[in-house]
Scaffold this active site. Structure first.
Site, PDB file in Angstrom:
ATOM      1  CG  ASP A   1      39.020  37.486  36.298  1.00  0.00           C
ATOM      2  OD1 ASP A   1      38.161  38.361  36.158  1.00  0.00           O
ATOM      3  OD2 ASP A   1      39.026  36.686  37.251  1.00  0.00           O
TER       4      ASP A   1
ATOM      5  CG  ASP B   1      36.601  40.439  41.641  1.00  0.00           C
ATOM      6  OD1 ASP B   1      37.146  40.934  42.633  1.00  0.00           O
ATOM      7  OD2 ASP B   1      35.768  41.046  40.943  1.00  0.00           O
TER       8      ASP B   1
END
Ligand code: TMP
Ligand code: MG
Length: 292
Positions: A40, A42
């Site tokens: 991922d 953020d």
């Protein structure tokens, strides 16, 4: 945890040490040639806090930029206040959160179209922002590239900004594939829409990447390291149906007390409030060495 000293730290939580030890042995045995990484962006590759100050997600870069109009900032902050609390609520199920996330992303992306975002301002917005890659990210990227380990960055953030952050703070390499929400610009570089299907925190199993040949081409890479900070990130590897071992590493940045049990039940290794990539790097160093 004898294989990797760094996993003995107090902020590292492992539900099943025997399972993780076995998996680490398999990953080390396979080495870089059998590995792929799915991360991922953020708050996983990027920091949650830097020197006591909350860092920006891709969307926050725009929310806080003085280069965008005041009405945009006001509305975006209002949305974030409402929906981030829902996203990280440990007492709601993913199914309950799902419609709210669709609502947040739809409203947010619509608002951006109304705000005259232009392509040529993105570089400056990122440079002036509080978005920061975790300590050690550049080393991780460099090593994965050297050993030709595919890195899929799977983000509900904004692809154009992710590329810009990585370009400014590390290096964009050919072994990286970024799947995210990409902006569509007109000839003057003004934002007019969005490319492809919307990706939000909880639909990372429905993206076009799962229908493409990305994972089938990597079939021989049966070992996967998954990095995430949200329960929704666990779905990123659903397309890797031939994977034999998926080591799930979760960063728990926020609401630690209330969420630790849940994270421990879902991720193999939980890293609490650490703003570096030291643990994944320590694991990767062992995989590189291919020694058990
Ligand atoms: P990630 O999948 O790369 O972690 O990106 C998703 C994050 O983006 C999620 O934590 C919520 C955040 N977000 C904002 O901060 N502002 C917004 O307007 C939207 C739609 C999402
Ligand atoms: Mg995240």
């Amino acid at each position: 945890m004898d294989l990797i000293d760094e996993l003995r730290q107090n902020n590292i939580h492992i539900r099943d040490e025997i399972k993780v030890t076995e998996m680490l042995k398999e990953l080390m045995e396979g080495g870089p040639d059998r590995l792929q990484v799915i991360a991922d962006f953020d708050m996983t590759l990027s920091k949650f806090i830097h020197k006591g100050v909350r860092c920006d997600t891709c969307h926050n870069i725009l929310d806080e930029s003085p280069l965008l109009p005041e009405f945009f900032r006001e509305k975006a902050v209002k949305y974030r206040k409402k929906y981030f609390a829902i996203e990280t609520d440990p007492n709601m199920t993913v199914e309950e959160k799902y419609p709210y996330m669709v609502e947040w992303w739809t409203l947010g992306h619509e608002l951006l179209i109304q705000s005259n975002v232009t392509k040529h301002k993105l570089e400056e917005m990122v440079r002036d922002s509080k978005a920061k890659l975790r300590e050690g990210c550049d080393w991780f990227f460099e090593q994965l590239h050297k050993q030709e380990v595919p890195l899929l960055i799977f983000s509900a953030g904004l692809g154009d900004l992710i590329e810009e952050i990585i370009r400014q703070q590390a290096h964009l390499y050919s072994n990286m594939k970024i799947v995210s929400n990409y902006m569509e610009f007109d000839e003057e570089g003004v934002l007019i829409g969005w490319k492809g299907d919307l990706i939000h925190t909880f639909n990372k199993n429905e993206s076009a990447i799962h229908k493409s040949d990305y994972f089938s081409r990597l079939r021989h890479r049966e070992n996967v390291i998954l990095l995430g900070d949200s329960i929704g990130d666990l779905r990123m590897a659903e397309g890797a149906t031939d994977a034999k071992h998926i080591l799930k590493i979760g960063f728990l940045n926020h609401k630690v007390e209330e969420s630790l049990q849940l994270y421990k039940s879902k991720f193999d290794i939980v890293i609490v409030q650490d703003e570096s990539l030291d643990i994944p790097n320590a694991i990767y160093r062992k995989i590189q060495n291919k020694r058990v």
